[in-house]
Design an enzyme around this catalytic site. Structure first.
Site, PDB file in Angstrom:
ATOM      1  N   CYS A 116     146.777  49.513 -31.427  1.00 43.10           N
ATOM      2  CA  CYS A 116     146.530  50.230 -30.324  1.00 43.10           C
ATOM      3  C   CYS A 116     147.778  50.845 -29.566  1.00 43.10           C
ATOM      4  O   CYS A 116     148.467  51.674 -30.043  1.00 43.10           O
ATOM      5  CB  CYS A 116     145.562  49.546 -29.589  1.00 43.10           C
ATOM      6  SG  CYS A 116     144.572  50.491 -28.360  1.00 43.10           S
ATOM      7  N   GLU A 158     141.713  42.844 -34.573  1.00 48.25           N
ATOM      8  CA  GLU A 158     141.274  41.297 -34.230  1.00 48.25           C
ATOM      9  C   GLU A 158     140.070  40.968 -33.513  1.00 48.25           C
ATOM     10  O   GLU A 158     139.706  39.872 -33.210  1.00 48.25           O
ATOM     11  CB  GLU A 158     142.549  40.940 -33.245  1.00 48.25           C
ATOM     12  CG  GLU A 158     142.566  41.587 -31.802  1.00 48.25           C
ATOM     13  CD  GLU A 158     143.056  42.943 -31.868  1.00 48.25           C
ATOM     14  OE1 GLU A 158     143.243  43.638 -32.792  1.00 48.25           O
ATOM     15  OE2 GLU A 158     143.626  43.490 -30.597  1.00 48.25           O
ATOM     16  N   HIS A 162     141.171  47.850 -33.069  1.00 49.88           N
ATOM     17  CA  HIS A 162     141.646  46.716 -32.990  1.00 49.88           C
ATOM     18  C   HIS A 162     141.187  45.899 -34.108  1.00 49.88           C
ATOM     19  O   HIS A 162     139.872  45.205 -34.083  1.00 49.88           O
ATOM     20  CB  HIS A 162     141.185  46.245 -31.774  1.00 49.88           C
ATOM     21  CG  HIS A 162     141.771  46.539 -30.435  1.00 49.88           C
ATOM     22  ND1 HIS A 162     142.892  45.972 -29.954  1.00 49.88           N
ATOM     23  CD2 HIS A 162     141.456  47.683 -29.765  1.00 49.88           C
ATOM     24  CE1 HIS A 162     143.210  46.919 -28.906  1.00 49.88           C
ATOM     25  NE2 HIS A 162     142.445  47.935 -28.664  1.00 49.88           N
TER      26      HIS A 162
END
Ligand code: XMP
Length: 511
Positions: free
Chosen positions: A81, A170, A168
């Protein structure tokens, strides 16, 4: 040396999730602030670097930038990002506010799998959260994937192991996020999964022995997961040199001291010193209703009692603490320090006052990793899965003034609730559960007589880290059983209520 990854934090709310995911792949990583110096970075010897997201935009004045050294290390880099914007900015591309902002799910269309998307499908669900996007792609980069609103959703440097993702990986909403990070760690960076609870224990034993030598180490044992795991780990390293002290504040859970005795009974050389300080704590709390004052009194009394108990051990040079990684991470706060809602009781100040050096064997671990280490050390599952318990104990669960009668009443009610949760296999599916004694009386009938007794509230929440929480939807039949047992078995309580507030706006504890 183990494989190690450096995660530079630019202030994203998701940075810890990156670390947890990498650690779950059994690869060691640490989070450090974005402005870590060149010396700190090179001393760390990272074998790969991950640049986190950020609330900032790279073109904004005052936007955070890493030290230039990271571009010269020659190790694989993954920008996520905002991290992607940094990569593009460094290679002289352009980042502008996006025509269409993108928040939430997006369909990632992969056109070139490279190393990073190995094993994925042509279309994958990913989580986007960005207001900027790339308007000029540097020549050295190629596009691996895009979404409907974002042509450059995944990029790779043509000649270097530098990757950039707009989404993202994660967060759990990116369905194959873990696989993408695993591809970066193992496929791109060529690291090995060599960080396991067993290897952690082995390294720790050596570290503790070399730090402590032949000196004694004091440890405040509370009966919770962290201090118990720390105690056993240190005991395995230095045996009798460990002096665990259990201060019974009189505000602990039901029969806590007995439980701790039983827990450590398989280790006869690990002799816990029990200090019964209930009277002094309860005397000092007499007439005190304000929660913050209760916390302060308990904190300072704890230090005093611990210090007195420890003064017997003149040769002790160290104090062991169960500090965990989330307490250590220097979080990057762009909005200034957050407001203290509740001051947490800890033994801060003790080491300086007593001139002790700290031993903190768990300071690299997240809570779930501490549990794994505890399991590996042979601690029973019932302890490993234990819910968090606040330092000031039942004093913040007895609203208003605290006395020994109320403590005994609450201990019994809480024990019924907790043992029923265990019995129905609900305990491990709840993050934290407990009973609270309210400072009001209500009218009831007991047999033929009118009663005027206290109200007990039951609280059960699900949470990840205690920062936010939802109340747990316990089965009604279960609540009915707990309620009837408490009103039948605990004299003085005639009404039971169930707390259906989430955090925020409520906090988990009532005080
Ligand atoms: P709150 O009530 O702030 O609780 O939503 C979040 C988590 O922190 C625990 N807690 C404390 N822990 N000392 C502690 O060691 C304290 O004073 C304290 N107050 C709350 C609470 O049990 C929950 O897990």
């Amino acid at each position: 040396m183990h494989s190690r990854i450096l995660i530079l934090d630019f202030g994203s709310q998701y940075t810890q999730l990156i670390a947890r995911c990498i650690r779950s792949l059994q690869v060691y990583c640490e989070i450090h602030p974005y402005n870590w110096s060149a010396k700190q970075i090179s001393d760390f010897h990272p074998q790969a670097v991950i640049l986190s997201g950020s609330p900032y935009s790279v073109s904004q004045a005052g936007a955070p930038h890493p030290d230039d050294l990271i571009w010269q290390l020659g190790v694989p880099i993954l920008g996520i990002c905002y991290g992607m914007q940094l990569v593009i900015d460094h290679y002289e591309g352009k980042v502008n506010p996006a025509e269409k902002r993108e928040y939430g799910f997006a369909e990632l269309r992969i056109r070139d799998f490279g190393d990073i998307f190995r094993g994925l499908g042509h279309s994958e669900a990913v989580w986007m959260s960005h207001g900027d996007s790339i308007s000029l792609l540097p020549e050295e980069f190629e596009v691996l994937a895009s979404t409907e609103n974002c042509s450059y959703a995944a990029l790779k440097h043509k000649g270097k192991p530098v990757y950039a993702l707009q989404f993202h990986p994660e967060v759990v909403h990116t369905v194959k996020g873990r696989e993408i990070l695993a591809n970066f760690v193992f496929g791109v960076a060529g690291l090995v999964a060599d960080w396991t609870p067993g290897s952690f224990i082995e390294d720790s034993l050596a570290k503790i022995r070399s730090q402590v030598g032949d000196k004694q180490v004091l440890l405040g044992l509370s009966g919770g997961v962290d201090s118990s795991v720390a105690a056993l780990l240190i005991y395995k390293a230095i045996g009798k040199q460990l002096i665990p002290i259990f201060v019974d504040t009189g505000l602990m859970r039901y029969k806590e001291a007995e439980r701790v005795k039983e827990l450590f009974s398989p280790y006869p050389e690990l002799q816990v010193r029990f200090v019964d300080a209930a009277e002094i704590f309860l005397t000092r709390l007499k007439g005190v209703s304000d929660p913050e004052r209760k916390r302060k009194i308990i904190g300072s009394t704890f230090i005093e009692v611990f210090e007195t108990a420890a003064s017997e051990y003149k040769d002790a040079c160290f104090l062991a603490q169960g500090t965990l990684y989330p307490d250590v991470i220097e979080s990057v706060s762009f909005a200034g320090p957050s407001v203290t809602i509740k001051s947490h009781h800890n033994v801060g100040g003790l080491p300086e006052k007593m001139h002790l050096k700290l031993v903190e064997p768990l300071r690299e671990l997240f809570k779930d990793e501490v549990r794994e280490v505890g399991r590996c050390l042979g601690l029973p599952d019932k302890l490993i899965q234990r819910h968090p318990f606040p330092g000031p104990g039942l004093a913040v669960r007895i609203l208003g003034e605290v006395d020994s009668e109320k403590v005994a009443m609450l201990q019994k009610a809480d024990e019924i609730f907790i043992s029923e949760l265990h019995g129905e296999d609900l305990y491990n599916r709840t993050w934290q559960a407990f009973a609270v004694l309210l400072p009001i009386r209500s009218v009831g009938v007991m047999g033929d007589e009118r009663s005027y007794d206290q109200v007990c509230a039951l609280r059960a929440v699900n949470s990840v880290d205690g920062m936010t929480a939802d109340w747990t939807e316990l089965p009604l039949g279960f609540l009915k059983k707990v309620s009837s047992r408490i009103s039948n078995e605990v004299k003085g309580i005639s009404r039971i209520v169930f707390d259906i507030s989430s955090k925020p706006p409520a906090t988990i504890e009532w005080e």
